[in-house]
Every structure is written in structure tokens, then in C-alpha cells.
Design an enzyme around this catalytic site. Structure first.
Site, PDB file in Angstrom:
ATOM      1  CD  GLU A   6      -2.928  -1.046   2.377  1.00 26.44           C
ATOM      2  OE1 GLU A   6      -2.723  -0.236   3.289  1.00 26.44           O
ATOM      3  OE2 GLU A   6      -3.901  -1.813   2.368  1.00 26.44           O
ATOM      4  CD  GLU A  22      -3.755  -5.757   3.827  1.00 25.91           C
ATOM      5  OE1 GLU A  22      -4.512  -4.858   4.245  1.00 25.91           O
ATOM      6  OE2 GLU A  22      -2.522  -5.713   3.946  1.00 25.91           O
TER       7      GLU A  22
HETATM    8  O1  IFM Z   1      -3.848  -3.236   9.265  1.00 20.17           O
HETATM    9  C1  IFM Z   1      -3.838  -2.670   8.000  1.00 20.17           C
HETATM   10  C2  IFM Z   1      -2.716  -3.254   7.156  1.00 20.17           C
HETATM   11  O2  IFM Z   1      -1.487  -3.111   7.764  1.00 20.17           O
HETATM   12  C3  IFM Z   1      -2.677  -2.577   5.811  1.00 20.17           C
HETATM   13  N1  IFM Z   1      -3.969  -2.582   5.173  1.00 20.17           N
HETATM   14  C4  IFM Z   1      -5.113  -2.186   5.951  1.00 20.17           C
HETATM   15  C5  IFM Z   1      -5.137  -2.921   7.280  1.00 20.17           C
HETATM   16  C6  IFM Z   1      -6.373  -2.478   8.102  1.00 20.17           C
HETATM   17  O3  IFM Z   1      -6.323  -1.121   8.362  1.00 20.17           O
END
Ligand code: IFM
Length: 445
Positions: free
Chosen positions: A166, A355
């Protein structure tokens, strides 16, 4: 919906990250990271929580991988801690860190769990931040050195690699808003950090491809589908600008389309940091991209927000059906919209959802945790992934965020995202109803 609907080759998994879980922040020669520094600064993290112990995954990885196995999850995505491997960011490696990740990878394989490795999930060595961190163009060489070491030590057993996690979030929150480590603000930090992160993906991608020609390489991108607050032209234009920043800034240069300056003029400031030849080194043909989606954003025009002239209308100020503990609207079509959007790019490689998940206020009652809202959230998002797949999108995997409740950055420990509940006093783990539900889905029982 059953597992077979997604096809035999579809990859199912669960994701995590080193700083959020490992703890052991100075064990066995680990160096300090920007998050160690940031969590030590008063007022930066809710309740001034730190992650010196976190889930103690460093010492309890066997127990946690056994749970992955118990839930029939075939793939486990985790990150390496750069300052554990290189305590000073560059220079001598820490053999104890290499030995630790060797043990972790071997244990995954022994349990029949495939390890997927993210190189950079935000815990930059503090020694490198002292030299400017992501604002220093040398970060590309530093990251290459670290990537080369990881490939050399673990490339014989790890087939799936992700370069960055990200970039929009770690450059935006860390180098513009200052709400994440290293806590820097303003465009003079954000633009160089963002440009160097964009360059680093291609440079490290090329390095890994030559070191590990058989490996599957990718990088991951946060994304939210952007909806204008109204059909008024100024709200629609505001949504276009927000989309350029939130969803397009990193994927488009990677795909050879350049920065989306035409839709967000303020991004012209990036050009100051571009050297001759950068245009050619930004693109790289990764084997996959990871998209990470949690919600949608509703966007309104605003004269008060400099550069962007747009603001997000918070879910609690809208009439929404449900929000998570992060205040994020539960809006399952967002993940479908994002898969469709990314799929529409020419030459997009295969997509994995690396994710997706939700934080809810879970409670332990009589030794178990019922979390029907998370079950509902995951199921409804998986249905939307299937919808995109059935419409022809090349989406080939889905990873839940996250395995165990863990350190949620500036939010501390209260938003619980895990399939497994953690009592942070005792480190006791309890597989939640959602974990059992995911396991039953994966095992077809
Ligand atoms: O916990 C985070 C992760 O580290 C990166 N993506 C979003 C998740 C939830 O906020």
C-alpha cells in the site's frame, strides 16, 4: 457460494505484517524501525499503545501457523521486518533474523501452508529514516540490497513475493498527514516519497525477476471505490480527483501510463523529483497485483482542502446500513467495483485480493467469540469477488486481513480484525466464529 465456484486454482489465504504481530522489537539484534520511534512518541497512538510485544508472533509463530492449518487456509502472507534483517538498514545482515525467517518459512512448509512474503510493510529501519527515508532517492538502492538478501536466503522456498504494501497509505499517512510513522507532513515530503516508492517497485521487481526467474512477483495497492456525494458536476469532478490520488497514483505509472496528472493537476509537483530516464523505469510487468479493499468513499467538493479540493464524507454522517469499528462503511460492491476498475487497464496482470476484512468489537463469552458481523462481511465480499470473476475478471485469489487481532497502527489494539481473538495480557488465542466459518468454507464442510 462454495469454494468450488471460484475454481481449483483460486488462491485462498490470510495476511499479516511483521510490525503488527511480531513484537520482540529488540530481540536477537533487531534494529529500530520508524514505528518503534513513532510509537514511543506521546499522543501518536491511541492510548499510547506500543508494539514491543504485540502478538508475540516472533516467539509464537508455531502456534499461529498451526491455527492457519487448523482453519484449512492454504496460503499465509506475512512481511519480513527490514530492521530485523538489516539492523542499520544497510550493511551487515543479522544472521539471527535470517535464521528466524528460515524457521518460520520452514514451519509453514512443514504444515502445508504456502508462505507469501511482503518485503516492505511500513517498518522502515530508523537508521534509513535518519537519512531521509523515502524522501531520499537512495532508498531505491537500500531496498534493492535488502530485496537481494531476502531473495538469496529465502528464494529457494518462497515462490510469491510482494515488494511494497500500500504505497498510497504509507506515503500519504506517513509523509503528508504525519499520522503514521515517520510523522512527516506536506507535499515537500510526500512527492519525493511517493515518486521513490513508485520507482522502487519497478527496480526491485526487475532485481527479483533476475534473481528468482521462477517466482511470482507482485506489489499491493490499497483502493476504495469512489462515489460522488451528488450528481452536481463539482462533486463529480472532486470524485475524479480523489480517485486519481487514492486509486491511480501508483498503479498507472507501473503500467506505463504515467502519473494521473491530467485528472489531478497538483501531482505536477512530482515532476520536480523525476530524473531523466525515470519515465522508462517506472513500468514493470509484475506477475500479479494485490488489491486491498475495505470500503468505498463518498466524496464532495471542498474549497477548504488544499490541492485536492475534495473531502471524504464520513460514513457516520451518511445514512449507511453498517459501519465497522474503523468507522468504515460496510459496502460489499466496492470490492467488485475495484476489481472491475483494475481489470479494465490494458496489460493488467492477474489480480489477487491480498487484503479484505473488518474490525468489530468482539467479546469473549464463555471461552468463545461470536462475530456474526465479520462472517457476514467476509461472505458478502467474497460473493462480490465471485461476481467479478464470473464476469471475466482475472481475479485469482482472496486473502483475509488478518490472522490474529494485532497492532492496528495509530489505532492501537482496539480495532480487532483477526479471525483469531488475542488476549493481549495473556497471549491466549481463540479462533473466532469467523475463523471457523472460513475454515468450514475452505474445507467444504
Ligand atoms: O492493518 C492494516 C494493514 O497493515 C494494511 N492494510 C489495511 C489494514 C487495516 O487497516
Amino acid at each position: 457460494m462454495v469454494r468450488e465456484d471460484f475454481g481449483q486454482d483460486f488462491q485462498w489465504g490470510v495476511s499479516s505484517a511483521a510490525f503488527q504481530t511480531e513484537g520482540a522489537v529488540d530481540a536477537d539484534g533487531k534494529g529500530s524501525s520508524i514505528w518503534d520511534t513513532f510509537t514511543g512518541r506521546k499522543g501518536k497512538i491511541k492510548h499510547n499503545y506500543h508494539a514491543r510485544v504485540a502478538n508475540d508472533f516472533y516467539n509464537r509463530y508455531q502456534e499461529d501457523i498451526a491455527l492457519v492449518r487448523e482453519m484449512h487456509i492454504p496460503n499465509f502472507r506475512f512481511s519480513l521486518s527490514w530492521p530485523r534483517v538489516f539492523p542499520n538498514g544497510i550493511g551487515p545482515e543479522n544472521p539471527k533474523a535470517i535464521a528466524y525467517y528460515d524457521r518460520l518459512i520452514d514451519y509453514c512448509l512443514e504444515k502445508g501452508v504456502t508462505p507469501w512474503v511482503t518485503l516492505y510493510h511500513w517498518d522502515l529501519p530508523q537508521a534509513l529514516q535518519d537519512r531521509g527515508g523515502w524522501t531520499n532517492r537512495n532508498i531505491i538502492f537500500w531496498l534493492e540490497e535488502y530485496a537481494a538478501s531476502a531473495a538469496k536466503h529465502f528464494g529457494d522456498r518462497v515462490q510469491h513475493w510482494m515488494v511494497l504494501n500500500e504505497p498510497t497509505v504509507f506515503t500519504g499517512a506517513g509523509y503528508f498527514f504525519g499520522v503514521h510513522a515517520p510523522g512527516l507532513t506536506g507535499l515537500r515530503n510526500f512527492f519525493p516519497a511517493a515518486h521513490h516508492a513508485a520507482l522502487a517497485m519497478g527496480r526491485v521487481g526487475r532485481l527479483l525477476r533476475s534473481a528468482l526467474p521462477q517466482a511470482q512477483l507482485g506489489s499491493t495497492f490499497s483502493c476504495s471505490s469512489i462515489h460522488p456525494f451528488s450528481s452536481k458536476p463539482r462533486d463529480v469532478r472532486a470524485a475524479t480527483r480523489a480517485d486519481a490520488l487514492i486509486n491511480r497514483l501508483f498503479i498507472e505509472p507501473l503500467l506505463g501510463l504515467g502519473y494521473p496528472i491530467a485528472d489531478l493537476n497538483a501531482l505536477q509537483g512530482m515532476e520536480k523529483y523525476m530524473l531523466a530516464g525515470d519515465d522508462q523505469s517506472l513500468p514493470f510487468d509484475f506477475d500479479f497485483i494485490g488489491i486491498q479493499n475495505y470500503t468505498r468513499e463518498v466524496v464532495k467538493h471542498s474549497y477548504f482542502v488544499p490541492y485536492l479540493r475534495a473531502r471524504l464524507v464520513e460514513a457516520k454522517k451518511r445514512k449507511v446500513e453498517a459501519v465497522t469499528e474503523m468507522g468504515w462503511e460496510v459496502y460489499p460492491p466496492a470490492i467488485y467495483e475495484m476489481i472491475k476498475k483494475f481489470s479494465a487497464y490494458p496489460n493488467i496482470p492477474k489480480i489477487y485480493v491480498t487484503e479484505n476484512g473488518a474490525a468489530f468489537p468482539d467479546e469473549v463469552r464463555e471461552g468463545s467469540v461470536r462475530d456474526p458481523l465479520r462472517v457476514q462481511y467476509l461472505g458478502s465480499h467474497m460473493e462480490q469477488v465471485l461476481r467479478a470473476k464470473q464476469e471475466g475478471c482475472n481475479v485469482q485469489g482472496y486473502f483475509v486481513w488478518t490472522l490474529t487481532d494485532n497492532f492496528e497502527w495509530a489505532e492501537g489494539y482496539h480495532p480487532r480484525f483477526g479471525l483469531v481473538h488475542v488476549d493481549f495480557e495473556t497471549q491466549q488465542r481463540i479462533v473466532k466464529e469467523s475463523g471457523r466459518w472460513y475454515g468450514a468454507f475452505l474445507s467444504g464442510q
